[in-house]
Write a protein that holds these residues in place. Structure first.
Motif, PDB file in Angstrom:
ATOM      1  N   ASN A 130       0.859  -1.192   0.000  1.00 42.57           N
ATOM      2  CA  ASN A 130       0.000   0.000   0.000  1.00 42.57           C
ATOM      3  C   ASN A 130       0.890   1.236   0.000  1.00 42.57           C
ATOM      4  OD1 ASN A 130      -2.395  -1.591   0.211  1.00 42.57           O
ATOM      5  ND2 ASN A 130      -2.018  -1.814   2.406  1.00 42.57           N
ATOM      6  N   ASN A 131       1.591   1.431  -1.114  1.00 43.02           N
ATOM      7  CA  ASN A 131       2.651   2.434  -1.146  1.00 43.02           C
ATOM      8  C   ASN A 131       2.158   3.868  -1.194  1.00 43.02           C
ATOM      9  OD1 ASN A 131       1.733   2.505  -3.776  1.00 43.02           O
ATOM     10  ND2 ASN A 131       3.479   1.379  -4.599  1.00 43.02           N
ATOM     11  N   THR A 132       0.853   4.081  -1.250  1.00 46.53           N
ATOM     12  CA  THR A 132       0.338   5.454  -1.179  1.00 46.53           C
ATOM     13  C   THR A 132       0.295   5.937   0.267  1.00 46.53           C
ATOM     14  OG1 THR A 132      -1.925   4.579  -1.127  1.00 46.53           O
ATOM     15  CG2 THR A 132      -1.031   5.204  -3.281  1.00 46.53           C
ATOM     16  N   GLU A 133       0.452   5.016   1.221  1.00 46.00           N
ATOM     17  CA  GLU A 133       0.435   5.379   2.636  1.00 46.00           C
ATOM     18  C   GLU A 133       1.867   5.559   3.134  1.00 46.00           C
ATOM     19  OE1 GLU A 133      -1.710   2.460   4.810  1.00 46.00           O
ATOM     20  OE2 GLU A 133      -3.482   2.537   3.517  1.00 46.00           O
ATOM     21  N   ALA A 134       2.122   6.712   3.722  1.00 47.50           N
ATOM     22  CA  ALA A 134       3.480   7.006   4.208  1.00 47.50           C
ATOM     23  C   ALA A 134       3.920   6.010   5.280  1.00 47.50           C
ATOM     24  CB  ALA A 134       3.523   8.429   4.766  1.00 47.50           C
ATOM     25  N   SER A 135       2.984   5.563   6.111  1.00 49.91           N
ATOM     26  CA  SER A 135       3.337   4.626   7.182  1.00 49.91           C
ATOM     27  C   SER A 135       3.801   3.287   6.621  1.00 49.91           C
ATOM     28  CB  SER A 135       2.136   4.414   8.110  1.00 49.91           C
ATOM     29  OG  SER A 135       1.010   3.933   7.388  1.00 49.91           O
ATOM     30  N   SER A 136       3.185   2.857   5.512  1.00 51.82           N
ATOM     31  CA  SER A 136       3.605   1.596   4.883  1.00 51.82           C
ATOM     32  C   SER A 136       5.006   1.722   4.311  1.00 51.82           C
ATOM     33  CB  SER A 136       2.618   1.202   3.781  1.00 51.82           C
ATOM     34  OG  SER A 136       1.356   0.894   4.322  1.00 51.82           O
ATOM     35  N   ALA A 142       1.430  -4.117   6.299  1.00 50.54           N
ATOM     36  CA  ALA A 142       1.223  -4.896   5.083  1.00 50.54           C
ATOM     37  C   ALA A 142      -0.147  -5.566   5.115  1.00 50.54           C
ATOM     38  CB  ALA A 142       2.314  -5.945   4.944  1.00 50.54           C
ATOM     39  N   PRO A 143      -0.677  -5.950   3.943  1.00 47.81           N
ATOM     40  CA  PRO A 143      -1.936  -6.706   3.933  1.00 47.81           C
ATOM     41  C   PRO A 143      -1.808  -7.989   4.749  1.00 47.81           C
ATOM     42  CG  PRO A 143      -1.371  -5.948   1.724  1.00 47.81           C
ATOM     43  CD  PRO A 143      -0.194  -5.653   2.595  1.00 47.81           C
ATOM     44  N   THR A 144      -2.935  -8.474   5.257  1.00 43.49           N
ATOM     45  CA  THR A 144      -2.938  -9.645   6.139  1.00 43.49           C
ATOM     46  C   THR A 144      -2.263 -10.880   5.532  1.00 43.49           C
ATOM     47  OG1 THR A 144      -4.891  -8.881   7.315  1.00 43.49           O
ATOM     48  CG2 THR A 144      -4.423 -11.225   7.422  1.00 43.49           C
TER      49      THR A 144
END
Length: 769
Positions: free
Chosen positions: A151-157, A237-239
């Motif tokens: 989910n590279n649009t999220e800075a936390s990811s 990350a995704p589950t």
């Protein structure tokens, strides 16, 4: 065995095939992506009878023999255990993902990275060449980076992925150091052959370095304190990623490394003491942290760290019973933790939250999932008749019979397991019990795959608990003697009334009491965050910020974007180096008798060089300066010709011609005349240039007075044609003897060319310029 090699390479070929299918076509055949892990699991399962009987499957193919890097793979009992976990849990995760991420615009990319990761893990656990193992080790870090930052649009990811890559990358460097050092000391890079040199690992001047590098690699990958903090962050990350990487496979890579090299260090007491201490502290620290988390994946993350600490702790005890317990607990943890992660993923998918304070009463809408979570929670807490109960009993048997303070070790194990009971019940039971909060709204029934996959893993926890002899026959009966040369203890769900049973009862009852009386909430979570500044994560981030600020300052000072500043800094530094050397140890002497009289053509060339330098320095025209530099380069060509180096002359001629052309193209659109810098700067530059030239001349004179060593020259002259079949010694050195240097230089130039091309093609919007 060629088929074995193809099986190991199959995931990478399959990833290329998936890439060729394209996103639109892949949406219609998503389930087909699960064929590969299922087929690989079937293949390894079919080899189980052969490997159990003591046969070892091998495959050897030369890759880079000059460096000792070969595609050398070996499937023994330990490798088979991890291969079955990788492909078995992988099959579950691949199937689960087809529904969990259904319709996601980047689903194909996800499957490609997941497939590459699976292939890297299989290659890692089957590698018999330690350098090949390192390559696969790094590939797991790189592929996991892309999966964590999916989910590279999220800075936390993105931040979590960078932290994970940084920590595991540090471990990768340590593993490389271990591999090279161990290979040089033993004279082989074959892991199996290294066992033939036990004295290197048990009693050697470099043994402490080997242990340090091995532990850095294993502890960073398997999230041991103080390197553990990357794992909770990776829960962004995704589950399916959390299920696969952070419960069953990637975090077990460090465990595998420790188990694989444990026989090498059997005679080294400090090896096991360090493991005992680090594992014991990690498991207790992580288990306590589960009390204060409210996010289901956060609880699972710290319970995973605790479980990994338990395995390291058991390896540190170093007995046959503890190694057997470690092997069993690897299976136990993979089954219940993967199941709980999938349960959490389905809850999040259907309810839209993982906050334990907002969940409850989901059993009516998600009954099959509730059953799976309940069984997995029982195995996590060590309730009979699950395999977790047997695993817990083995832990207590190991600590009670330990050679170092068994009372203390048993106490630590009991406290840790009490909190593990709590964590399992919170994740597997709490969301489904009680009444459903009104804020959740209506909960739709999930696709059957979303509850069937965790149910399969939970069912295996129950089946292996009822039939522990299967685990014994499949794994412990062969692996324990492989690592300790001692028979493994018998696995059974009932050993009668004894102290171990009493400890198990205390653990379960205490965990249940805490579950009912301790309610995690955000207030408690915030309170524990008050001491977050003392955590390894905060300290590491502060150090990273300090490093960033220092780098920024140095960059602003030395890399300010002006080429003249770069050249000036380089020349000043070299002038200081040459000058200090000459003043400390002056050995400058030039015999006029040794200087050959100048010929008229050499005088002409020197005069031309002097004129071209003066034109270049004092002209106000850019084109004149370029012409002066061109003439200077061509005069150098004549010097090479006069001294018998026509090949260098041709190279210099080509480079100078190209340089002149490029300079003309660059300055074509610039003003015709130079705007000269102020006199102070020109004086400064003149002093720097003169000083550098003077000290360089002194250094050359000193070199001329040294007695030349001809051994290197003689070697290349004698072997250029014999070994490389080339008559031009310079070309042979560049292409063959120093081929890696040339390859790296070409790579650097290629990367620079790509960067220049990207800048030329860059189209910025007005506000970005």
């Amino acid at each position: 065995m060629t088929l074995f090699l193809y099986v190991i390479l199959a995931p990478f070929l399959f990833a290329i095939l998936l890439f060729g299918i394209g996103q639109q076509n892949f949406k219609r055949i998503t389930l087909l992506a699960s064929i590969l892990p299922i087929a690989l699991f079937g293949y390894f399962l079919s080899l189980t009878p052969t490997v159990i009987n003591g046969d070892v499957l091998t495959s050897f193919t030369e890759w880079v023999p000059s460096l000792g890097i070969n595609l050398d793979f070996r499937l023994d009992n330990l490798a088979l255990l991890f291969s079955l976990l990788i492909t078995g849990v992988g099959s579950i995760v691949f199937l689960y993902t087809s529904q969990y991420l259904k319709g996601h615009p980047k689903l194909l990319r996800f499957y490609i990275f997941l497939t590459v990761f699976m292939g890297a893990m299989i290659g890692l656990v089957t590698s018999n060449n330690i350098l090949t193992l390192f390559i696969f080790w790094e590939l797991t870090s790189i592929s996991s980076f892309f999966l964590i930052s999916f989910n590279n649009t999220e800075a936390s990811s993105r931040k979590s992925a960078i932290i994970a890559l940084t920590i595991t990358g540090l471990g990768g460097l340590a593993l490389l150091a271990f591999a090279v050092l161990a290979g040089e000391l033993t004279g082989t890079y074959s892991i199996a052959e290294m066992l033939q040199s036990p004295e290197v690992f048990a009693n050697n001047a470099y043994t402490s370095y080997l242990i340090l590098f091995l532990f850095l690699a294993a502890f960073t990958k398997s999230a041991q304190f103080p390197f553990h903090f990357w794992l909770p962050g990776a829960m962004k990350a995704p589950t399916p990623v959390s299920t696969y990487l952070h419960s069953a496979t990637m975090v077990k890579a460090g465990i595998y490394l420790l188990l694989r090299f444990t026989p090498h260090f059997n005679g080294n007491e400090s090896f096991f003491i360090i493991l005992l201490f680090v594992g014991g502290f990690t498991m207790l620290y992580a288990a306590i942290n589960t009390l204060f988390k409210t996010d289901l994946k956060g609880i699972l993350a710290y319970s995973t760290i605790g479980a990994l600490g338990i395995i390291v702790f058991l390896i540190g005890i170093g007995t046959a019973a503890s190694i057997t317990a470690a092997i069993v607990f690897i299976v136990v943890h993979a089954l219940y933790k993967a199941s709980l992660f999938l349960v959490t993923g389905t809850i999040d998918h259907q309810a839209g939250t993982r906050d334990i304070t907002k969940l409850g009463g989901l059993r009516k809408a998600l009954l099959p999932l509730a059953i799976a979570g309940f069984i997995a929670a029982l195995s996590s807490g060590g309730f009979p008749p699950t395999i977790g109960f047997i695993g817990k009993d083995l832990i207590y048997e190991s600590t009670l019979n330990a050679s170092i303070n068994p009372t203390l070790l048993t106490t630590i194990a009991v406290i840790t397991n009490i909190f593990m009971v709590f964590a399992g019940l919170i994740v597997g039971v709490k969301p489904f019990s009680g009444s459903k909060p009104e804020s959740l709204g209506a909960i739709k029934k999930p696709h059957f795959i979303l509850w069937l996959m965790p149910m399969l893993l939970a069912a295996l926890s129950l089946i292996f608990g009822l039939f522990p002899q299967w685990v014994e026959v499949l794994f412990t009966h062969q692996i324990t003697p492989l690592l300790t040369s001692v028979e493994s203890p018998h696995l059974a769900i009932w050993h009668g009334f004894n102290l171990i049973l009493l400890l198990s009862a205390i653990t379960i009852i205490s965990g249940i009491i805490i579950y009912f009386f301790w309610k995690p909430n955000h207030r408690k979570e915030q309170q524990i965050k008050r001491i977050e500044y003392l955590s390894p994560r905060s300290i590491s981030l502060q150090f990273a910020q300090l490093f960033h600020n220092t780098s920024y300052f140095l960059t602003r000072v030395f890399q300010n974007g002006y080429l003249r500043r770069y050249i000036m800094i380089i020349l000043v530094l070299l002038t200081l180096v040459f000058g200090i050397h000459i003043f400390i140890n002056p050995r400058i002497f030039l015999s006029l008798k040794d200087i050959k009289a100048l010929n008229w053509n050499e005088v002409v060339i020197l005069f031309m060089m002097l004129i071209s330098i003066l034109f270049t320095v004092f002209t106000k025209s850019r084109l004149t300066a370029i012409a002066g530099m061109g003439v200077l380069g061509y005069t150098m060509c004549f010097i090479f010709v006069f001294y018998g180096a026509p090949d260098l002359a041709m190279t210099q001629f080509s480079i100078d011609t190209l340089t002149v052309i490029l300079f003309v193209l660059v300055v074509y659109r610039l003003p015709k005349y130079l705007k000269l810098s102020n006199p102070t700067n020109r004086i400064r530059d003149g002093i720097i240039a003169t000083s550098f030239g003077t000290f360089l001349a002194f250094t050359i004179i000193e070199i001329m007075n040294e007695t030349p060593v001809k051994s290197t020259t003689a070697f290349y002259a004698e072997n250029a044609y014999l070994l490389a079949k080339g008559k031009n010694v310079v070309n042979v050195i560049l292409v063959d003897f120093r081929g890696f240097d040339t390859m790296i230089e070409v790579s650097v130039l290629s990367i620079a060319a790509i960067g220049v091309f990207a800048l030329l093609k860059l189209h910025l919007k007005k506000h970005e310029k």
